[in-house]
Design an enzyme around this catalytic site. Structure first.
Site, short mmCIF file in Angstrom:
data_model
loop_
_atom_site.label_atom_id
_atom_site.label_comp_id
_atom_site.label_asym_id
_atom_site.label_seq_id
_atom_site.Cartn_x
_atom_site.Cartn_y
_atom_site.Cartn_z
N GLU A 99 33.47 6.78 64.38
CA GLU A 99 34.90 7.12 64.27
C GLU A 99 35.53 6.37 63.10
OE1 GLU A 99 37.40 8.76 64.73
OE2 GLU A 99 37.90 9.23 66.79
N ASP A 100 36.63 6.90 62.59
CA ASP A 100 37.37 6.18 61.56
C ASP A 100 38.24 5.09 62.19
OD1 ASP A 100 39.09 7.99 62.79
OD2 ASP A 100 39.95 8.77 60.94
N ASP A 103 42.79 4.30 68.17
CA ASP A 103 44.21 3.97 68.29
C ASP A 103 44.54 3.94 69.79
OD1 ASP A 103 46.91 3.70 67.76
OD2 ASP A 103 47.21 5.74 67.08
N LYS A 131 42.88 -0.32 66.49
CA LYS A 131 44.27 -0.76 66.70
C LYS A 131 44.43 -1.06 68.18
CE LYS A 131 46.74 2.34 63.63
NZ LYS A 131 47.72 3.44 63.64
N PHE A 152 50.35 2.59 60.24
CA PHE A 152 49.66 3.83 59.91
C PHE A 152 48.94 3.65 58.58
CE2 PHE A 152 48.92 8.15 58.54
CZ PHE A 152 48.46 8.72 59.72
N VAL A 153 47.62 3.85 58.60
CA VAL A 153 46.83 3.58 57.40
C VAL A 153 46.19 4.86 56.86
CG1 VAL A 153 46.35 1.15 57.88
CG2 VAL A 153 44.83 2.91 58.82
N ASP A 159 43.64 10.25 56.50
CA ASP A 159 44.65 11.05 55.80
C ASP A 159 46.05 10.86 56.37
OD1 ASP A 159 44.28 12.46 58.31
OD2 ASP A 159 45.30 14.16 57.36
N ARG A 165 42.82 10.99 51.61
CA ARG A 165 41.47 10.67 52.11
C ARG A 165 40.59 10.10 51.01
NH1 ARG A 165 40.86 12.92 57.23
NH2 ARG A 165 41.87 14.91 57.59
P1 5GP Z 1 43.43 8.03 69.22
O1 5GP Z 1 42.98 9.22 70.04
O2 5GP Z 1 42.54 6.83 69.41
O3 5GP Z 1 44.88 7.72 69.46
O4 5GP Z 1 43.40 8.47 67.74
C1 5GP Z 1 42.24 8.66 67.05
C2 5GP Z 1 42.48 9.49 65.82
O5 5GP Z 1 43.86 9.44 65.40
C3 5GP Z 1 41.69 8.95 64.68
O6 5GP Z 1 40.41 9.51 64.63
C4 5GP Z 1 42.53 9.33 63.49
O7 5GP Z 1 42.21 10.63 63.06
C5 5GP Z 1 43.95 9.32 64.02
N1 5GP Z 1 44.63 8.05 63.69
C6 5GP Z 1 44.97 7.04 64.51
N2 5GP Z 1 45.60 6.05 63.85
C7 5GP Z 1 45.63 6.44 62.57
C8 5GP Z 1 46.13 5.84 61.37
O8 5GP Z 1 46.66 4.72 61.31
N3 5GP Z 1 45.95 6.56 60.22
C9 5GP Z 1 45.37 7.79 60.19
N4 5GP Z 1 45.27 8.38 59.02
N5 5GP Z 1 44.89 8.38 61.29
C10 5GP Z 1 45.02 7.71 62.47
#
Ligand code: 5GP
Length: 177
Positions: A99-100, A103, A131, A152-153, A159, A165
């Site tokens: 995963e990137d 969150d 995070k 937010f990064v 992206d 990206r």
């Molecule tokens: P989660 O389901 O854990 O809340 O979110 C996961 C996805 O949300 C990540 O794979 C990513 O695509 C997006 N995401 C969460 N935080 C960020 C952020 O700070 N920047 C970006 N560009 N995408 C985020």
């Protein structure tokens, strides 16, 4: 029109140094085994490409695509949809989900459950960024690059509304109205 300011949080050199260490750890943990490395599109594509170069094990790679954020938003909708599934069998494989960023954890939690029921030999999560302050699901990465604050990064695959990206560094995006 929105104006964006970018502030570098993690430089490309720092990222690569950490990616090499993660790859070394994975190589040691799975010594003598084969891997199925599964990237979560689109955000993890650059991270995954760098990571696998430094993992010294036989592996296949595949990708899944999910949607959790829509349009120009910077907060999760909380609804995860599988857009594209892996093209390789998962049963009895050592699967690493790449995963990137984690969150709320809802996306990776959904994917972990999806893959668990396919009877892999092992299932690990490797995330470049974490995070932890925003977690809703009870899940943490097995391998993590950097823990970051609630910002937010963008960059290095991540992206905002489809853009940024291609940036080498990971930067905090500020939106000025
Ligand atoms: P989660 O389901 O854990 O809340 O979110 C996961 C996805 O949300 C990540 O794979 C990513 O695509 C997006 N995401 C969460 N935080 C960020 C952020 O700070 N920047 C970006 N560009 N995408 C985020």
């Amino acid at each position: 029109m929105e104006k964006h300011t970018l502030e570098v949080l993690i430089s490309y050199d720092q990222i690569i140094e950490r990616v090499k260490l993660l790859a070394e750890t994975i190589t040691k943990d799975f010594e003598g085994e084969e891997l199925l490395v599964v990237g979560v599109l689109k955000g993890a594509w650059i991270f995954m490409a760098d990571l696998v170069k430094y993992i010294d094990l036989p592996m296949e790679i595949s990708f899944v695509s999910v949607s959790s954020y829509a349009g120009a938003r910077t907060t999760s909708s909380g609804v995860v949809r599988l857009l594209c599934d892996v093209d390789r069998p998962v049963e009895k494989r050592n699967v690493i989900l790449v995963e990137d960023i984690i969150d709320t954890g809802l996306t990776i939690n959904y994917l972990k459950r999806l893959f668990s029921v396919r009877n892999p030999n092992s299932l690990k999560i490797c995330s470049l960024l974490d995070k932890p302050s925003r977690r809703l699901a009870d899940i943490n990465p097995d391998y993590c690059g950097f823990s970051i604050p609630d910002e937010f990064v963008v960059g290095y695959g991540l992206d905002y509304n489809g853009y940024y990206r291609n940036l080498k560094d990971i930067s905090i995006l500020k939106i000025n109205a």
